[in-house]
Design a protein around this motif. Structure first.
Motif, short mmCIF file in Angstrom:
data_model
loop_
_atom_site.label_atom_id
_atom_site.label_comp_id
_atom_site.label_asym_id
_atom_site.label_seq_id
_atom_site.Cartn_x
_atom_site.Cartn_y
_atom_site.Cartn_z
N ASN A 137 0.95 -1.14 0.22
CA ASN A 137 -0.37 0.20 0.27
C ASN A 137 0.94 1.51 0.22
N ILE A 138 2.12 0.83 0.82
CA ILE A 138 2.89 2.98 0.58
C ILE A 138 3.62 2.44 -0.84
N LEU A 139 4.43 1.54 -1.21
CA LEU A 139 5.05 1.61 -2.46
C LEU A 139 3.58 1.63 -3.75
N SER A 140 2.68 1.40 -3.51
CA SER A 140 1.40 1.82 -4.41
C SER A 140 1.26 3.62 -4.75
N THR A 141 1.71 4.10 -3.56
CA THR A 141 1.98 5.71 -3.70
C THR A 141 3.09 6.42 -4.43
N PHE A 142 3.82 5.64 -4.94
CA PHE A 142 4.93 5.92 -5.56
C PHE A 142 5.04 6.21 -7.06
N ALA A 143 3.62 5.85 -7.77
CA ALA A 143 3.79 5.26 -9.19
C ALA A 143 2.67 5.31 -9.50
N PRO A 144 2.37 4.97 -10.70
CA PRO A 144 0.57 4.84 -11.04
C PRO A 144 0.45 3.44 -11.33
N GLN A 145 1.42 3.02 -11.67
CA GLN A 145 1.41 1.64 -11.94
C GLN A 145 1.66 0.55 -10.95
N GLN A 146 1.47 -0.45 -10.30
CA GLN A 146 2.16 -1.26 -9.96
C GLN A 146 1.87 -2.21 -10.14
N GLU A 147 2.23 -3.40 -10.00
CA GLU A 147 2.26 -5.23 -10.24
C GLU A 147 2.79 -5.42 -8.98
N ILE A 148 2.06 -6.63 -8.61
CA ILE A 148 2.84 -6.83 -7.28
C ILE A 148 3.46 -8.58 -7.47
N TYR A 149 4.43 -9.11 -6.63
CA TYR A 149 4.84 -10.15 -8.36
C TYR A 149 5.08 -11.28 -7.31
N SER A 150 5.08 -10.92 -5.60
CA SER A 150 5.13 -11.78 -4.96
C SER A 150 5.00 -11.59 -2.97
N ILE A 151 5.08 -11.90 -2.18
CA ILE A 151 4.87 -11.36 -1.21
C ILE A 151 5.71 -10.23 -0.62
N ASP A 152 7.20 -9.98 -0.99
CA ASP A 152 7.75 -9.29 -0.46
C ASP A 152 8.54 -8.02 -1.47
N GLU A 153 8.15 -8.81 -3.50
CA GLU A 153 8.48 -7.22 -4.22
C GLU A 153 6.89 -7.29 -4.86
N CYS A 154 7.45 -5.97 -5.28
CA CYS A 154 6.70 -5.27 -6.83
C CYS A 154 7.04 -4.86 -7.40
N PHE A 155 6.65 -4.25 -8.60
CA PHE A 155 6.74 -3.35 -9.71
C PHE A 155 6.77 -2.02 -9.90
N LEU A 156 7.31 -1.50 -10.13
CA LEU A 156 6.31 0.14 -9.95
C LEU A 156 6.84 0.71 -11.81
N ASP A 157 5.35 1.22 -11.94
CA ASP A 157 6.54 1.61 -13.46
C ASP A 157 6.59 3.09 -13.26
N LEU A 158 7.62 3.46 -13.58
CA LEU A 158 8.09 4.87 -13.33
C LEU A 158 8.69 5.90 -14.58
N SER A 159 7.74 5.50 -15.34
CA SER A 159 7.74 6.35 -16.85
C SER A 159 7.31 7.47 -17.12
N GLY A 160 8.51 8.15 -17.55
CA GLY A 160 7.64 9.27 -17.40
C GLY A 160 8.19 9.89 -16.44
N LEU A 161 8.19 9.86 -15.05
CA LEU A 161 8.92 10.73 -14.09
C LEU A 161 10.25 11.40 -14.45
N ASN A 162 10.05 12.86 -14.90
CA ASN A 162 11.32 13.33 -14.91
C ASN A 162 12.34 14.04 -13.87
N ILE A 163 12.48 12.83 -12.63
CA ILE A 163 13.11 13.20 -11.86
C ILE A 163 14.47 12.51 -11.38
N ASN A 164 15.19 12.62 -10.10
CA ASN A 164 16.66 11.83 -10.22
C ASN A 164 16.15 10.36 -9.37
N LEU A 165 15.92 9.05 -10.20
CA LEU A 165 15.50 8.41 -9.54
C LEU A 165 16.13 8.04 -8.72
#
Length: 439
Positions: A95-123
């Motif tokens: 739930n916390i991680l979902s606030t950092f990207a418009p799209q989130q894909e949960i991969y396992s109990i302790d892993e998820c992907f965040l789609d950071l495409s288009g964010l013009n920031i220091n990643l």
């Protein structure tokens, strides 16, 4: 379509460090800096290890009886798997991680992907901010890998975790190609997402031993030799996003739920409770992947190591008239099978169930002839069953496993697996809330 002309995407792979151990440490700070292991079902073997435990040479899956002497020798702390706690902490982290990207894909109990495409920031700084917030809010340490594909992000996460100089965040998108190649050349090919042991052996036989070797392999040749997934993996290593989670982790064709008992079981009613419980867990997994089963298998056995009593083991497979993901129907079929194979007079040590002939839900199921003549009533019944199953799954997801269950699973469940070292359900049970005392 020319993939090289497509705009590059950016993904982050975030995972919790030694997640089960970290969950235990959140509520017991005295475990910091101490070797800790979390044990599998029936406290059989180590399924999670702290860095300190790894330094002692404790391997993944090492039996508890082989390392229990380290409790006195090295101060090793061991815990039974507390899945209720881990699942709830996972939900909080996601739930916390979902606030950092418009799209989130949960991969396992302790892993998820965040789609950071288009964010013009220091990643890299963004990754540190993300890590700090997760650590501050729920106490879980994390690592972040960033790349132009999910496979690159996975690899970057591996680098962030294994190499202290990256300070737990590795952003491959800001590195020159020569530096990326240097890193890939130093990492074994089996560390690539989706490259398992058997495939690693086959790649090694072709002279492909490092990640860089695989990156430089010809995609079409590898597709002909192996699969389209290997072809896409090569493209992903080159920064071309073309893999979905389903490509790496396709729906299971069989789902198994099997456990040894904490004590010998002799009575049929206790076996029925166990089989009902196991089938309920298997049915949850079936619904989670959007599938139905067309057959079930049930098996029971006594201990094969007892010399004072004869061994008995038996199983039975039953087809289902109508493919289903309804826990009630699956349990009903499993109990029918159990009654057919049960023999009194035995001390049963283990039972299990298996869902077979799994297919996507709605993929051409026609049901039985009677159902076809009652189409409207059948569909209405199916809709109600779906609603009930979604309600059960939703409650159990929020409140903890088996918060709501079938009556046939029993209440006492004294046959359940051993969990002699289990911590409290700190976040889901008021009776287990952590207490603070003034000194």
């Amino acid at each position: 379509m020319h993939t090289s002309a497509m705009p590059k995407r950016t993904y982050a792979l975030v995972d919790g460090n030694n997640f089960y151990v970290s969950c235990e440490r959140v509520f017991n700070p005295r475990l910091e800096g101490v070797p800790v292991v979390v044990l599998s079902n029936n406290d059989g073997c180590a399924v999670a290890r702290s860095q300190e435990a790894k330094a002692l040479g404790i391997g993944m899956g090492q039996p508890w009886f082989q390392i229990r002497h380290m409790e006195k020798q090295y101060g090793l702390k061991a815990f039974s798997s507390n899945y209720t706690l881990y699942a709830d902490m996972s939900n909080r982290m996601m739930n916390i991680l979902s606030t950092f990207a418009p799209q989130q894909e949960i991969y396992s109990i302790d892993e998820c992907f965040l789609d950071l495409s288009g964010l013009n920031i220091n990643l890299s700084e963004y990754g540190q901010t993300l890590r700090h917030q997760v650590k501050q809010w729920i106490g879980i340490p994390t690592c972040v890998g960033i790349g132009h594909s999910k496979t690159q992000a996975k690899l970057a996460n591996h680098i962030a975790k294994k190499r202290p100089e990256w300070n737990s965040v590795c952003d491959l998108t800001r590195l020159p190609e020569t530096r990326i190649n240097e890193l890939m050349a130093s990492i074994a090919v089996n560390e690539v997402w989706g490259i398992g042991r058997k495939l690693t052996e086959q790649l090694n036989a072709l002279g492909i031993s490092s990640v860089l070797d695989l990156k430089h392999a010809d995609p079409k040749t590898m597709q002909r030799k192996f699969s389209v997934v290997v072809e896409r993996t090569i493209l992903e290593l080159r920064g071309i996003a073309c893999l979905n989670l389903g490509d790496i982790t396709p729906p299971k064709q069989q789902i198994i739920s099997s456990r040894s008992f904490g004590r010998a079981v002799t009575e049929l009613h206790e076996l029925k409770q166990a089989v009902s419980s196991y089938m309920s867990r298997a049915a949850e997994k079936l619904r989670k992947q959007g599938s139905v089963a067309q057959a079930i298998h049930v098996h029971i056995r006594t201990s094969p190591f007892r010399e004072d009593k004869p061994y008995y083991g038996q199983g039975i497979t039953l087809p289902l008239i109508t493919p289903t993901d309804d826990t009630r129907q699956l349990v009903k079929a499993a109990l029918k099978g159990l009654e057919a194979i049960y023999q009194s007079g035995h001390d049963y040590q283990k039972a299990g169930v298996m869902l077979l002939d799994i297919q996507p839900k709605g993929a051409g199921q026609i049901g039985d002839l009677f159902a076809l003549t009652q189409a409207n009533d059948t569909q209405a019944h199916a809709n109600k069953a779906d609603q009930l199953m979604r309600l059960m799954d939703g409650i159990n997801a929020r409140m903890g496993k088996a918060s709501i269950k079938l009556a046939g699973e029993g209440v006492d469940q004294s046959w359940m697996m051993k969990r002699d070292k289990c911590s409290q359900a700190f976040t889901t049970d008021f009776r287990a809330l952590a207490a603070a005392y003034a000194s």
